[in-house]
Design a protein around this motif. Structure first.
Motif, PDB file in Angstrom:
ATOM      1  N   MET A   1       0.850  -1.174   0.000  1.00 18.35           N
ATOM      2  CA  MET A   1       0.000   0.000   0.000  1.00 18.35           C
ATOM      3  C   MET A   1       0.898   1.240   0.000  1.00 18.35           C
ATOM      4  N   SER A   2       0.634   2.181  -0.882  1.00 20.88           N
ATOM      5  CA  SER A   2       1.447   3.394  -0.956  1.00 20.88           C
ATOM      6  C   SER A   2       0.775   4.526  -0.189  1.00 20.88           C
ATOM      7  N   ASN A   3       1.596   5.440   0.266  1.00 22.67           N
ATOM      8  CA  ASN A   3       1.083   6.615   0.972  1.00 22.67           C
ATOM      9  C   ASN A   3       0.772   7.706  -0.043  1.00 22.67           C
ATOM     10  N   ALA A   4      -0.294   8.392   0.186  1.00 23.00           N
ATOM     11  CA  ALA A   4      -0.676   9.504  -0.686  1.00 23.00           C
ATOM     12  C   ALA A   4      -0.794  10.762   0.165  1.00 23.00           C
ATOM     13  N   VAL A   5      -0.443  11.885  -0.420  1.00 16.74           N
ATOM     14  CA  VAL A   5      -0.547  13.163   0.268  1.00 16.74           C
ATOM     15  C   VAL A   5      -1.582  13.994  -0.464  1.00 16.74           C
ATOM     16  N   LEU A   6      -2.526  14.472   0.289  1.00 20.96           N
ATOM     17  CA  LEU A   6      -3.571  15.324  -0.267  1.00 20.96           C
ATOM     18  C   LEU A   6      -3.389  16.721   0.309  1.00 20.96           C
ATOM     19  N   THR A   7      -3.202  17.685  -0.549  1.00 18.75           N
ATOM     20  CA  THR A   7      -3.057  19.076  -0.129  1.00 18.75           C
ATOM     21  C   THR A   7      -4.312  19.822  -0.533  1.00 18.75           C
ATOM     22  N   VAL A   8      -4.908  20.500   0.440  1.00 20.38           N
ATOM     23  CA  VAL A   8      -6.130  21.240   0.184  1.00 20.38           C
ATOM     24  C   VAL A   8      -5.917  22.682   0.608  1.00 20.38           C
ATOM     25  N   ASN A   9      -6.232  23.610  -0.263  1.00 15.55           N
ATOM     26  CA  ASN A   9      -6.202  25.035   0.068  1.00 15.55           C
ATOM     27  C   ASN A   9      -7.634  25.511   0.216  1.00 15.55           C
ATOM     28  N   ILE A  10      -7.955  25.999   1.390  1.00 15.83           N
ATOM     29  CA  ILE A  10      -9.296  26.493   1.658  1.00 15.83           C
ATOM     30  C   ILE A  10      -9.202  27.979   1.959  1.00 15.83           C
ATOM     31  N   GLU A  11     -10.013  28.757   1.296  1.00 22.15           N
ATOM     32  CA  GLU A  11     -10.051  30.180   1.544  1.00 22.15           C
ATOM     33  C   GLU A  11     -11.349  30.499   2.266  1.00 22.15           C
ATOM     34  N   ILE A  12     -11.228  30.940   3.511  1.00 23.80           N
ATOM     35  CA  ILE A  12     -12.403  31.280   4.318  1.00 23.80           C
ATOM     36  C   ILE A  12     -12.491  32.800   4.362  1.00 23.80           C
ATOM     37  N   PRO A  13     -13.528  33.362   3.779  1.00 26.51           N
ATOM     38  CA  PRO A  13     -13.637  34.825   3.763  1.00 26.51           C
ATOM     39  C   PRO A  13     -13.898  35.375   5.177  1.00 26.51           C
ATOM     40  N   GLU A  14     -13.359  36.551   5.427  1.00 26.35           N
ATOM     41  CA  GLU A  14     -13.599  37.208   6.706  1.00 26.35           C
ATOM     42  C   GLU A  14     -15.053  37.665   6.753  1.00 26.35           C
ATOM     43  N   THR A  15     -15.711  37.419   7.865  1.00 22.17           N
ATOM     44  CA  THR A  15     -17.100  37.850   8.013  1.00 22.17           C
ATOM     45  C   THR A  15     -17.180  39.373   8.010  1.00 22.17           C
ATOM     46  N   ILE A  16     -16.260  39.989   8.754  1.00 24.43           N
ATOM     47  CA  ILE A  16     -16.153  41.453   8.772  1.00 24.43           C
ATOM     48  C   ILE A  16     -14.721  41.793   8.383  1.00 24.43           C
ATOM     49  N   GLN A  17     -14.583  42.551   7.314  1.00 25.09           N
ATOM     50  CA  GLN A  17     -13.262  42.881   6.792  1.00 25.09           C
ATOM     51  C   GLN A  17     -12.950  44.347   7.054  1.00 25.09           C
ATOM     52  N   LEU A  18     -11.787  44.604   7.668  1.00 26.94           N
ATOM     53  CA  LEU A  18     -11.308  45.967   7.914  1.00 26.94           C
ATOM     54  C   LEU A  18     -10.122  46.205   6.981  1.00 26.94           C
ATOM     55  N   THR A  19     -10.202  47.236   6.144  1.00 25.44           N
ATOM     56  CA  THR A  19      -9.147  47.503   5.170  1.00 25.44           C
ATOM     57  C   THR A  19      -8.748  48.973   5.218  1.00 25.44           C
ATOM     58  N   PRO A  20      -7.527  49.301   5.588  1.00 28.64           N
ATOM     59  CA  PRO A  20      -6.521  48.451   6.214  1.00 28.64           C
ATOM     60  C   PRO A  20      -6.840  48.283   7.696  1.00 28.64           C
ATOM     61  N   LYS A  21      -6.128  47.413   8.368  1.00 27.19           N
ATOM     62  CA  LYS A  21      -6.342  47.210   9.807  1.00 27.19           C
ATOM     63  C   LYS A  21      -5.522  48.191  10.635  1.00 27.19           C
ATOM     64  N   THR A  22      -4.535  48.828   9.997  1.00 30.12           N
ATOM     65  CA  THR A  22      -3.703  49.825  10.673  1.00 30.12           C
ATOM     66  C   THR A  22      -3.490  51.008   9.741  1.00 30.12           C
ATOM     67  N   VAL A  23      -3.715  52.210  10.271  1.00 32.04           N
ATOM     68  CA  VAL A  23      -3.381  53.433   9.530  1.00 32.04           C
ATOM     69  C   VAL A  23      -2.193  54.076  10.237  1.00 32.04           C
ATOM     70  N   LYS A  24      -1.255  54.634   9.446  1.00 33.47           N
ATOM     71  CA  LYS A  24       0.006  55.129  10.009  1.00 33.47           C
ATOM     72  C   LYS A  24       0.330  56.533   9.538  1.00 33.47           C
ATOM     73  N   TRP A  25       0.974  57.271  10.447  1.00 34.67           N
ATOM     74  CA  TRP A  25       1.569  58.557  10.147  1.00 34.67           C
ATOM     75  C   TRP A  25       2.989  58.540  10.688  1.00 34.67           C
ATOM     76  N   VAL A  26       3.861  59.337  10.093  1.00 33.04           N
ATOM     77  CA  VAL A  26       5.237  59.494  10.561  1.00 33.04           C
ATOM     78  C   VAL A  26       5.268  60.765  11.416  1.00 33.04           C
ATOM     79  N   PRO A  27       6.030  60.793  12.533  1.00 32.84           N
ATOM     80  CA  PRO A  27       6.113  62.017  13.329  1.00 32.84           C
ATOM     81  C   PRO A  27       6.471  63.221  12.467  1.00 32.84           C
TER      82      PRO A  27
END
Length: 119
Positions: A1-27
């Protein structure tokens, strides 16, 4: 019996998306307003009931773009002379506890490229 590898990529969308999560200013940068877009990515509507910031140096204004689906938060520092970190907290009417309070950030800090030590 041979071993098999199954790779699965699942993309779970964010229920609430904040874009961007950080806003920046320089002094010393001009304290121009910056925006965080908030999108509700599910059929059941979720309303943002309140937005607040932990640092009084940042003024915030929450605007509903589409009821219970899209919001825009405008963040404006009163002053950018000193470093600062503001935690932006959003309270929602979601029945799911992990979605009832969300966080984003407003920071005044040195640009990473400028602070690197040159050889």
């Amino acid at each position: 019996m041979s071993n098999a590898v199954l790779t699965v990529n699942i993309e779970i969308p964010e229920t609430i998306q904040l874009t961007p999560k950080t806003v920046k200013w320089v002094p010393g940068e001009t304290p121009t307003p910056k925006k965080i877009k908030i999108s509700i990515n599910q059929e059941e509507p979720i309303s943002i009931l309140k937005a607040s910031c932990s640092d009084e140096n940042f003024e915030i204004q929450l605007k509903m773009m589409q009821e219970a689906k899209k919001y825009e938060l405008t963040i404006t520092p009163k002053d950018t002379t000193n470093k600062a970190l503001g935690v932006l907290t959003f309270s929602t009417d979601s029945k799911i506890s992990r979605l009832s309070n969300l966080q984003a950030y407003a920071v005044i800090m040195m640009d990473e490229e400028k602070t690197k030590i040159q050889p």
